[in-house]
Scaffold this motif. Structure first.
Motif, PDB file in Angstrom:
ATOM      1  N   ASN A  79       0.819  -1.210   0.000  1.00 18.43           N
ATOM      2  CA  ASN A  79       0.000   0.000   0.000  1.00 18.43           C
ATOM      3  C   ASN A  79       0.853   1.261   0.000  1.00 18.43           C
ATOM      4  OD1 ASN A  79      -2.371  -1.453  -0.040  1.00 18.43           O
ATOM      5  ND2 ASN A  79      -2.724  -1.316   2.167  1.00 18.43           N
ATOM      6  N   THR A  80       1.968   1.234   0.720  1.00 18.55           N
ATOM      7  CA  THR A  80       2.894   2.370   0.687  1.00 18.55           C
ATOM      8  C   THR A  80       3.427   2.570  -0.725  1.00 18.55           C
ATOM      9  OG1 THR A  80       3.556   2.123   3.004  1.00 18.55           O
ATOM     10  CG2 THR A  80       5.109   3.247   1.537  1.00 18.55           C
ATOM     11  N   GLY A  81       3.765   1.474  -1.389  1.00 17.75           N
ATOM     12  CA  GLY A  81       4.251   1.572  -2.763  1.00 17.75           C
ATOM     13  C   GLY A  81       3.207   2.162  -3.692  1.00 17.75           C
ATOM     14  N   ILE A  82       1.953   1.727  -3.543  1.00 16.62           N
ATOM     15  CA  ILE A  82       0.869   2.272  -4.381  1.00 16.62           C
ATOM     16  C   ILE A  82       0.714   3.767  -4.125  1.00 16.62           C
ATOM     17  CG2 ILE A  82      -1.628   2.185  -4.813  1.00 16.62           C
ATOM     18  CD1 ILE A  82      -1.461  -0.822  -4.013  1.00 16.62           C
ATOM     19  N   LYS A  83       0.815   4.166  -2.861  1.00 16.90           N
ATOM     20  CA  LYS A  83       0.673   5.581  -2.491  1.00 16.90           C
ATOM     21  C   LYS A  83       1.692   6.455  -3.224  1.00 16.90           C
ATOM     22  CE  LYS A  83       1.241   8.653   1.504  1.00 16.90           C
ATOM     23  NZ  LYS A  83       1.545   8.714   2.974  1.00 16.90           N
ATOM     24  N   GLY A 119      -8.881  -5.476 -15.838  1.00 12.83           N
ATOM     25  CA  GLY A 119      -8.226  -4.829 -14.704  1.00 12.83           C
ATOM     26  C   GLY A 119      -6.900  -5.462 -14.324  1.00 12.83           C
ATOM     27  N   VAL A 120      -6.751  -6.762 -14.615  1.00 14.37           N
ATOM     28  CA  VAL A 120      -5.549  -7.491 -14.199  1.00 14.37           C
ATOM     29  C   VAL A 120      -5.056  -8.364 -15.347  1.00 14.37           C
ATOM     30  CG1 VAL A 120      -4.570  -9.153 -12.560  1.00 14.37           C
ATOM     31  CG2 VAL A 120      -6.358  -7.566 -11.806  1.00 14.37           C
ATOM     32  N   PHE A 169      -7.642  -0.066  -7.815  1.00 11.45           N
ATOM     33  CA  PHE A 169      -7.496   0.270  -6.403  1.00 11.45           C
ATOM     34  C   PHE A 169      -8.425   1.417  -6.011  1.00 11.45           C
ATOM     35  CE2 PHE A 169      -3.408  -1.628  -7.621  1.00 11.45           C
ATOM     36  CZ  PHE A 169      -3.334  -2.641  -6.676  1.00 11.45           C
ATOM     37  N   LYS A 170      -8.653   2.330  -6.937  1.00 14.38           N
ATOM     38  CA  LYS A 170      -9.589   3.417  -6.653  1.00 14.38           C
ATOM     39  C   LYS A 170     -11.013   2.889  -6.525  1.00 14.38           C
ATOM     40  CE  LYS A 170      -6.724   6.814  -9.079  1.00 14.38           C
ATOM     41  NZ  LYS A 170      -6.624   7.779 -10.213  1.00 14.38           N
ATOM     42  N   LYS A 171     -11.303   1.798  -7.232  1.00 18.34           N
ATOM     43  CA  LYS A 171     -12.642   1.220  -7.207  1.00 18.34           C
ATOM     44  C   LYS A 171     -12.870   0.348  -5.966  1.00 18.34           C
ATOM     45  CE  LYS A 171     -16.681  -0.057  -8.899  1.00 18.34           C
ATOM     46  NZ  LYS A 171     -17.827   0.884  -9.028  1.00 18.34           N
ATOM     47  N   VAL A 172     -11.911  -0.510  -5.632  1.00 17.68           N
ATOM     48  CA  VAL A 172     -12.149  -1.502  -4.574  1.00 17.68           C
ATOM     49  C   VAL A 172     -11.325  -1.264  -3.314  1.00 17.68           C
ATOM     50  CG1 VAL A 172     -12.652  -3.195  -6.371  1.00 17.68           C
ATOM     51  CG2 VAL A 172     -10.391  -3.197  -5.301  1.00 17.68           C
ATOM     52  N   LYS A 193     -14.978  -8.676  -8.926  1.00 23.70           N
ATOM     53  CA  LYS A 193     -16.396  -8.312  -8.939  1.00 23.70           C
ATOM     54  C   LYS A 193     -16.696  -7.242  -9.997  1.00 23.70           C
ATOM     55  CE  LYS A 193     -17.400  -9.224  -4.047  1.00 23.70           C
ATOM     56  NZ  LYS A 193     -17.920  -8.631  -2.783  1.00 23.70           N
ATOM     57  N   TYR A 194     -15.683  -6.486 -10.372  1.00 21.69           N
ATOM     58  CA  TYR A 194     -15.900  -5.339 -11.250  1.00 21.69           C
ATOM     59  C   TYR A 194     -15.084  -5.366 -12.533  1.00 21.69           C
ATOM     60  CZ  TYR A 194     -17.749  -3.600  -6.819  1.00 21.69           C
ATOM     61  OH  TYR A 194     -18.446  -3.463  -5.641  1.00 21.69           O
TER      62      TYR A 194
END
Length: 307
Positions: A79-83, A119-120, A169-172, A193-194
């Motif tokens: 999560n730090t890396g994504i930030k 998405g992936v 990540f913005k979605k889920v 799911k999306y």
């Protein structure tokens, strides 16, 4: 003329904890990629070894180094890396694994042609443990791309070394930091799911199962599995066979973690939800024998297993 692929900037995140002896291999496998439009974000999750010195030796502008003052777990490090990421695509590399040279290029080629619903993108990989080499995902996984939400509820087969659109990540949301392990699986359940998934059916990375690999930490797997079951119970409960699979998995982790009572409780739940599955009955009965024999049975069980 600008190549469209040049516009697809990738942030590659490497969470690491006390892997100074292995992370050089992981980083070199990224620097050797045929696809070069990326940044590397190393998140040191409170290492007490010489990880910082190893990273500094690279003297590479593509590498950004961030440090947690104390160990917070792989989910928090990711999560730090994504930030701090700048790319619209997020790729993940584990500090003890290795990418093959064309991995990122082949995955980004898929994104270049894919719709925004993808998405992936992930690929097959070699899983190496005790000098045994296994290709993942195995043929037992019947649906590997498209809408794979139902298939993912049976268990994770998508490599953590995937590439994910940042918009996912913005979605889920980000990785669940309450999970000490299996955070990849839980994230994929939410994303599926999306968004759809695309699969490249060839080994493009190598995952090494070392003595400190999280994948063999039964205590963490037990705790994480229980959290995931509770968090996504409505999805699991839609299909009793899938619910039984997950109950049995938790029962196995509980036994291997030394909690026979909890193990039998979960295995009896699995039997209740799918009483015709003879393997659950066998797991329950075998749980009364010594652990070394239980491990032998598990090897047979997972070899024959079909979700």
């Amino acid at each position: 003329m600008t190549n469209k692929k040049d516009e697809l900037f990738v942030s590659i995140i490497i969470p690491t904890y006390n892997r100074a002896n292995l992370i050089t291999r992981a980083i070199n496998s990224i620097l050797d990629q045929s696809y070069t439009n990326y940044e590397i974000i190393v998140v040191d999750d409170g290492s007490t070894d010489n990880t910082k010195e190893v990273i500094q030796r690279f003297n590479e502008d593509k590498i950004n180094y961030y440090v947690h003052k104390k160990n917070r777990g792989a989910a928090a490090a990711r999560n730090t890396g994504i930030k701090y990421s700048k790319g619209d695509f997020i790729a993940f590399q584990d500090s003890d694994d290795k990418w093959l040279p064309e991995k990122l290029e082949k995955e980004m080629d898929v994104f270049l042609e894919a719709s925004d619903k993808i998405g992936v993108v992930y690929s097959g990989y070699w899983h190496i443990k005790d000098n045994k080499k296994i290709y993942i995902p195995t043929p037992k996984v019947t649906k590997k791309e498209g809408n794979i939400h139902f298939e993912l509820l049976k268990g994770n087969f998508v490599s953590g070394l995937s590439v994910i659109r940042k918009i996912c990540f913005k979605k889920v949301g980000l990785y669940d930091e309450n999970l000490p392990n299996l955070e990849d699986w839980e994230l994929y359940i939410r994303i599926s799911k999306y968004f759809s998934f695309k699969f490249i059916d060839e080994p493009l990375s190598i995952a090494y199962c070392s003595s400190d690999s999280a994948s063999i930490n039964y205590s963490k797997n037990l705790k994480s599995s229980e959290i995931i079951l509770k968090k996504h119970f409505a999805d699991f409960n839609d299909n009793k066979e899938i619910l039984a699979v997950n109950k049995a998995n938790i029962g196995i982790y509980a036994f291997l973690n030394g909690d026979e009572s909890k193990s039998r409780k979960y295995l009896m739940d699995a039997i209740r939800y799918n009483p015709l599955n003879i393997k659950y009955w066998l797991l329950y009965l075998v749980s009364f024998i010594q652990k070394k024999y239980y491990n032998i049975f598990l090897n047979v069980f997972f070899t024959l297993r079909k979700y």
